[in-house]
Design an enzyme around this catalytic site. Structure first.
Site, PDB file in Angstrom:
ATOM      1  N   GLY A 116       1.099  -0.923   0.331  1.00 44.80           N
ATOM      2  CA  GLY A 116       0.159   0.305  -0.034  1.00 44.80           C
ATOM      3  C   GLY A 116       0.993   1.211  -0.150  1.00 44.80           C
ATOM      4  O   GLY A 116       1.617   0.996   0.542  1.00 44.80           O
ATOM      5  N   ASP A 161       6.471   5.858  -4.397  1.00 45.51           N
ATOM      6  CA  ASP A 161       6.184   4.871  -2.515  1.00 45.51           C
ATOM      7  C   ASP A 161       8.260   5.200  -2.158  1.00 45.51           C
ATOM      8  O   ASP A 161       8.298   6.068  -1.491  1.00 45.51           O
ATOM      9  CB  ASP A 161       5.834   4.219  -2.356  1.00 45.51           C
ATOM     10  CG  ASP A 161       4.537   3.729  -2.906  1.00 45.51           C
ATOM     11  OD1 ASP A 161       3.615   4.888  -3.627  1.00 45.51           O
ATOM     12  OD2 ASP A 161       4.127   2.910  -2.919  1.00 45.51           O
TER      13      ASP A 161
END
Length: 323
Positions: free
Chosen positions: A28, A262
């Protein structure tokens, strides 16, 4: 030592061909950043992950692994009635990915209305920075989303730095207008915006880096990093008038671009919170992302990052572009 709280959702990851060989993991956007920050910063930054999970075996296993990475999970709330969400990654021959999601009833979606969320609110007042992404906001019900944005605004007023990655995913929002309305609100008190050129073009119609940086400045953002893939990134402190172009080394063999942004964020934030220069922080982000995209999955094996040297100090001349 600085402390950062990272808010978001982590899901079970299935990676492979439908009805074929599948690998199970977890990932995630916010959790990916937390993991790579822990690996990059080591003991130099304290990292809290803020989310909600179930009380099932998989949830327990995920928390155990995050703790092994060095992430503080004291504020991962547990929900007896819900479980983690699930997503499937499918890759094409160039390493680009498409996703399928099952997350509408995930525990993280209902984080803000959890009975113990008040404890999270109190803790957030004690940290140096709160990091949140567009996905962290998009997965919440509209009322909960507004409650969280209001909380972030209050924290900003009290001196907590807010870092925001726009990470726009159209399928998660009720409409583009709703996303723009939410982003304008959070950007108005954002200390550090970490945005990607493709996302900004999709959501705002930006046709150049100048347009993106100008719009971010007009909303009230104090500092910004515009990620531009293989071209590197632009760093801007809006108290100056010279954005800095920080290039990256091209990666010859790209296996999987999942978590590229990320991991860049993780490298940059680790540098930012340990007083490296913006250039050094960006180079650290580029180095980490360049390694990550040469492996499959959102979170690559520890051995792939253990050998990396994050003691980056730039002696090269800086390329600047006046916009």
């Amino acid at each position: 030592m600085k402390r950062i709280a990272i808010i978001g959702e982590c899901m079970i990851e299935l990676n492979g061909a439908p009805f074929g060989t599948m690998q199970q993991a977890y990932g995630g956007d916010s959790l990916n950043t937390a993991v790579y920050m822990a690996r990059t910063a080591g003991q130099s930054v304290e990292i809290d992950y803020i989310s909600a999970l179930g009380t099932d075996t998989i949830s327990n296993g995920m928390i155990s692994r995050w703790q092994q990475e060095g992430i503080n999970t004291d504020y991962v709330l547990r929900d007896k009635t819900r479980q983690p969400g699930l997503y499937l990654i499918q890759l094409d021959d160039q390493g680009e990915r498409t996703f399928l999601y099952w997350r509408n009833q995930s525990a993280a979606r209902y984080l803000v209305r959890h009975p113990n969320f008040a404890q999270v609110e109190l803790h957030l007042q004690t940290v140096d920075m709160v990091y949140v992404s567009g996905i962290s906001l998009a997965v919440l019900p509209a009322e909960d989303r507004q409650q969280l944005v209001t909380l972030l605004g209050q924290l900003s007023s009290n001196g907590v730095e807010i870092a925001f990655d726009s990470n726009y995913r159209p399928a998660l929002w009720e409409s583009a207008d709703e996303a723009r309305k939410c982003y304008k609100q959070i950007l108005s008190f954002t200390n550090l915006a970490l945005v990607t050129d493709d996302d900004e073009e999709t959501l705002w119609g930006d046709t150049s880096s100048q347009a993106t940086l100008g719009r971010l400045q007009s909303t009230g953002v104090k500092k910004a990093v515009l990620k531009m893939g293989p071209k590197g990134c632009l760093y801007t402190d809006f108290t100056t008038d010279k954005p800095e172009l920080i290039g990256t080394t091209p990666v010859e063999t790209v296996i999987d671009t999942t978590s590229a942004g990320d991991s860049f964020n993780a490298g940059f934030l680790s540098g930012y919170l340990t007083d490296k220069t913006p250039r050094e922080a960006a180079l650290q982000g580029h180095q980490l992302a360049g390694t990550v995209i040469q492996h499959k999955g959102a979170i690559i094996p520890c051995y792939a990052t253990e050998a990396m040297d994050f003691n980056i100090h730039s002696t090269a001349s800086t390329t600047t572009t006046k916009l």
